[in-house]
Design a protein around this motif. Structure first.
Motif, PDB file in Angstrom:
ATOM      1  N   CYS A 270       0.861  -1.172   0.000  1.00  0.00           N
ATOM      2  CA  CYS A 270       0.000   0.000   0.000  1.00  0.00           C
ATOM      3  C   CYS A 270       0.904   1.230   0.000  1.00  0.00           C
ATOM      4  CB  CYS A 270      -0.958   0.015   1.194  1.00  0.00           C
ATOM      5  SG  CYS A 270      -0.201   0.485   2.773  1.00  0.00           S
ATOM      6  N   PHE A 271       0.318   2.396  -0.273  1.00  0.00           N
ATOM      7  CA  PHE A 271       1.100   3.621  -0.377  1.00  0.00           C
ATOM      8  C   PHE A 271       0.735   4.603   0.720  1.00  0.00           C
ATOM      9  CE2 PHE A 271       1.043   2.054  -4.811  1.00  0.00           C
ATOM     10  CZ  PHE A 271       2.413   1.935  -4.997  1.00  0.00           C
ATOM     11  N   GLY A 272       1.738   5.349   1.186  1.00  0.00           N
ATOM     12  CA  GLY A 272       1.530   6.367   2.203  1.00  0.00           C
ATOM     13  C   GLY A 272       2.668   7.364   2.177  1.00  0.00           C
ATOM     14  N   GLY A 273       2.754   8.166   3.242  1.00  0.00           N
ATOM     15  CA  GLY A 273       3.815   9.149   3.335  1.00  0.00           C
ATOM     16  C   GLY A 273       3.555  10.360   2.464  1.00  0.00           C
ATOM     17  N   PRO A 274       4.508  11.308   2.441  1.00  0.00           N
ATOM     18  CA  PRO A 274       4.348  12.514   1.620  1.00  0.00           C
ATOM     19  C   PRO A 274       4.124  12.162   0.150  1.00  0.00           C
ATOM     20  CG  PRO A 274       6.211  12.749   3.132  1.00  0.00           C
ATOM     21  CD  PRO A 274       5.758  11.314   3.223  1.00  0.00           C
ATOM     22  N   ASP A 275       3.048  12.696  -0.415  1.00  0.00           N
ATOM     23  CA  ASP A 275       2.703  12.454  -1.815  1.00  0.00           C
ATOM     24  C   ASP A 275       2.516  10.966  -2.133  1.00  0.00           C
ATOM     25  OD1 ASP A 275       2.918  15.217  -2.403  1.00  0.00           O
ATOM     26  OD2 ASP A 275       5.085  15.004  -2.613  1.00  0.00           O
ATOM     27  N   ARG A 276       2.317  10.155  -1.096  1.00  0.00           N
ATOM     28  CA  ARG A 276       2.099   8.704  -1.258  1.00  0.00           C
ATOM     29  C   ARG A 276       3.225   8.061  -2.071  1.00  0.00           C
ATOM     30  NH1 ARG A 276      -2.366  11.361  -2.114  1.00  0.00           N
ATOM     31  NH2 ARG A 276      -2.234  11.111  -4.379  1.00  0.00           N
ATOM     32  N   ARG A 277       4.455   8.468  -1.791  1.00  0.00           N
ATOM     33  CA  ARG A 277       5.617   7.904  -2.469  1.00  0.00           C
ATOM     34  C   ARG A 277       6.387   6.926  -1.586  1.00  0.00           C
ATOM     35  NH1 ARG A 277       7.524  10.365  -7.260  1.00  0.00           N
ATOM     36  NH2 ARG A 277       6.214  12.118  -7.954  1.00  0.00           N
ATOM     37  N   THR A 278       5.763   6.497  -0.500  1.00  0.00           N
ATOM     38  CA  THR A 278       6.335   5.432   0.326  1.00  0.00           C
ATOM     39  C   THR A 278       5.491   4.183   0.129  1.00  0.00           C
ATOM     40  OG1 THR A 278       7.148   6.987   1.987  1.00  0.00           O
ATOM     41  CG2 THR A 278       6.947   4.687   2.646  1.00  0.00           C
ATOM     42  N   ALA A 279       6.140   3.090  -0.246  1.00  0.00           N
ATOM     43  CA  ALA A 279       5.457   1.809  -0.395  1.00  0.00           C
ATOM     44  C   ALA A 279       5.651   1.008   0.884  1.00  0.00           C
ATOM     45  CB  ALA A 279       6.003   1.046  -1.585  1.00  0.00           C
ATOM     46  N   TYR A 280       4.545   0.609   1.487  1.00  0.00           N
ATOM     47  CA  TYR A 280       4.588  -0.278   2.649  1.00  0.00           C
ATOM     48  C   TYR A 280       4.300  -1.691   2.152  1.00  0.00           C
ATOM     49  CZ  TYR A 280       4.583   3.873   5.572  1.00  0.00           C
ATOM     50  OH  TYR A 280       4.926   5.065   6.165  1.00  0.00           O
ATOM     51  N   VAL A 281       5.212  -2.601   2.444  1.00  0.00           N
ATOM     52  CA  VAL A 281       5.165  -3.948   1.876  1.00  0.00           C
ATOM     53  C   VAL A 281       5.283  -4.970   2.996  1.00  0.00           C
ATOM     54  CG1 VAL A 281       6.294  -5.556   0.283  1.00  0.00           C
ATOM     55  CG2 VAL A 281       6.240  -3.103  -0.255  1.00  0.00           C
ATOM     56  N   THR A 282       4.441  -6.002   2.953  1.00  0.00           N
ATOM     57  CA  THR A 282       4.526  -7.070   3.951  1.00  0.00           C
ATOM     58  C   THR A 282       5.396  -8.204   3.419  1.00  0.00           C
ATOM     59  OG1 THR A 282       2.398  -7.936   3.139  1.00  0.00           O
ATOM     60  CG2 THR A 282       2.356  -6.593   5.139  1.00  0.00           C
ATOM     61  N   LEU A 283       6.367  -8.590   4.241  1.00  0.00           N
ATOM     62  CA  LEU A 283       7.230  -9.744   3.985  1.00  0.00           C
ATOM     63  C   LEU A 283       6.781 -10.822   4.961  1.00  0.00           C
ATOM     64  CD1 LEU A 283      10.677  -7.902   3.702  1.00  0.00           C
ATOM     65  CD2 LEU A 283       8.844  -8.120   2.003  1.00  0.00           C
ATOM     66  N   SER A 284       5.843 -11.636   4.518  1.00  0.00           N
ATOM     67  CA  SER A 284       5.111 -12.495   5.445  1.00  0.00           C
ATOM     68  C   SER A 284       5.950 -13.619   6.016  1.00  0.00           C
ATOM     69  CB  SER A 284       3.863 -13.053   4.762  1.00  0.00           C
ATOM     70  OG  SER A 284       2.982 -12.004   4.420  1.00  0.00           O
ATOM     71  N   GLY A 285       6.842 -14.206   5.206  1.00  0.00           N
ATOM     72  CA  GLY A 285       7.687 -15.261   5.713  1.00  0.00           C
ATOM     73  C   GLY A 285       8.605 -14.773   6.812  1.00  0.00           C
ATOM     74  N   ASN A 286       9.183 -13.590   6.618  1.00  0.00           N
ATOM     75  CA  ASN A 286      10.070 -12.993   7.616  1.00  0.00           C
ATOM     76  C   ASN A 286       9.312 -12.379   8.781  1.00  0.00           C
ATOM     77  OD1 ASN A 286      12.294 -13.680   6.101  1.00  0.00           O
ATOM     78  ND2 ASN A 286      12.579 -11.652   5.203  1.00  0.00           N
ATOM     79  N   GLY A 287       7.996 -12.187   8.622  1.00  0.00           N
ATOM     80  CA  GLY A 287       7.207 -11.571   9.684  1.00  0.00           C
ATOM     81  C   GLY A 287       7.462 -10.090   9.834  1.00  0.00           C
ATOM     82  N   GLU A 288       7.646  -9.387   8.692  1.00  0.00           N
ATOM     83  CA  GLU A 288       7.994  -7.972   8.739  1.00  0.00           C
ATOM     84  C   GLU A 288       7.060  -7.127   7.875  1.00  0.00           C
ATOM     85  OE1 GLU A 288      12.775  -7.691   9.265  1.00  0.00           O
ATOM     86  OE2 GLU A 288      12.050  -8.312   7.294  1.00  0.00           O
ATOM     87  N   LEU A 289       6.855  -5.889   8.317  1.00  0.00           N
ATOM     88  CA  LEU A 289       6.283  -4.831   7.488  1.00  0.00           C
ATOM     89  C   LEU A 289       7.410  -3.841   7.240  1.00  0.00           C
ATOM     90  CD1 LEU A 289       3.906  -3.224   6.193  1.00  0.00           C
ATOM     91  CD2 LEU A 289       3.559  -2.182   8.439  1.00  0.00           C
TER      92      LEU A 289
END
Length: 303
Positions: A270-289
């Motif tokens: 998903c996108f967020g941050g200033p101007d929505r230029r930050t991608a938030y990505v889930t790495l499910s195997g590693n258990g990380e966002l």
């Protein structure tokens, strides 16, 4: 790439709030976990089952696709989903009050047919939302999936597309006139013209098995998961096996593949941050966002 949250049990469904907080579901934990702009981590709600996709609704509540629970198998340092939980009854759409953590079931069936494994959802500007039902996998067989349209007030749910093979990520074009759905096992991206809220203009059989237009199909083995749309219309698909983000143009061309090393299960974006230029990505195997800078702005969501 920056770690936002770690030590999660198969995270998916990231959501960015206006106050700078970021949430995600833990499919293997039956909870929603968040971190605020000051870095304080908390459990926002306990959904039970298997929370999968999440999105903010017109009332400020969080709407969650709950797959009803998965079976989990440890594989090395990873915890991986495999099959259906012994406690499984059905899937559901849940409404979560982010102020209190209260969780209520909005839908668990449609016209007498139980929801199997709701996976991901996207709201339109009319107060309704589209969602995928991925189905459930058992020892020797698997369900065919569907796409539904529902209203956030609990007054309507309608099956719009059937059948699909493991439908997962879902999104809308910037003008709201095209619906996108990614299938996991086939690594295909489908598109439907939207006629009205909750209504599509299907292509006739046999030109299409489900009324959709085959927009893109992977040319090598990979699996598609959730997706997000850029402001310019590109579709960004979280990709398993060939781990990373696959970017497809509105015309169906693969524009690029952004690899993410050290992880096989890249599941959501998903996108967020200033101007929505930050991608938030889930790495499910590693258990990380994680968060990474994105070269183009993401599409502003309806809510």
């Amino acid at each position: 790439m920056r770690t936002v949250l770690d030590k999660l049990r198969f995270p998916e469904g990231p959501v960015v709030l206006d106050d700078g907080s970021v949430l995600c579901v833990e499919v293997g934990g039956g909870v929603i976990t968040g971190i605020d702009a000051k870095g304080m981590r908390r459990t926002c709600a306990e959904t039970g089952g298997g929370p999968n996709g999440a999105a903010l609704g017109p009332d400020g509540a969080l709407y969650v696709c709950n797959n009803g629970g998965l079976n989990w198998v440890p594989r090395g340092r990873w915890l991986l989903p495999h099959g259906t939980a012994p406690s499984y009854v059905s899937g559901s759409i849940q409404r979560v009050d982010l102020k209190t953590g209260a969780c209520t079931t909005l839908y668990d069936s449609c016209n007498g047919v139980r929801l199997k494994g709701p996976n991901d959802l996207v709201f339109d500007h009319h107060g309704g939302f589209w969602f995928t039902d991925h189905g459930k996998v058992r020892e020797r067989d698997t369900d065919r999936g569907s796409v539904y349209y529902a209203r956030a007030d609990g007054s309507l749910i309608r099956e719009v597309v059937f059948p699909l093979i493991t439908p997962n990520g879902i999104g809308l074009a910037p003008d709201g006139k095209t619906l996108y759905v990614a299938e996991t096992d086939t690594a295909r991206l489908w598109a439907w013209a939207i006629d009205a809220p909750g209504e599509i203009a299907p292509m006739p059989w046999p030109a299409s098995p489900n009324g959709g237009r085959l927009l893109h199909a992977a040319s090598e083995y990979m699996r598609f998961d959730s997706l997000a749309v850029e402001a310019g219309g590109n579709v960004c698909i979280a990709t398993i096996i060939k781990a990373g983000i696959t970017v497809v143009s509105p015309q169906g061309q693969r524009m690029e593949h952004v690899p993410i090393d050290g992880e096989t299960y890249v599941t959501n974006i998903c996108f967020g941050g200033p101007d929505r230029r930050t991608a938030y990505v889930t790495l499910s195997g590693n258990g990380e966002l994680v968060a990474l800078d994105w070269p183009r702005p993401g599409l502003a969501l309806a809510h």
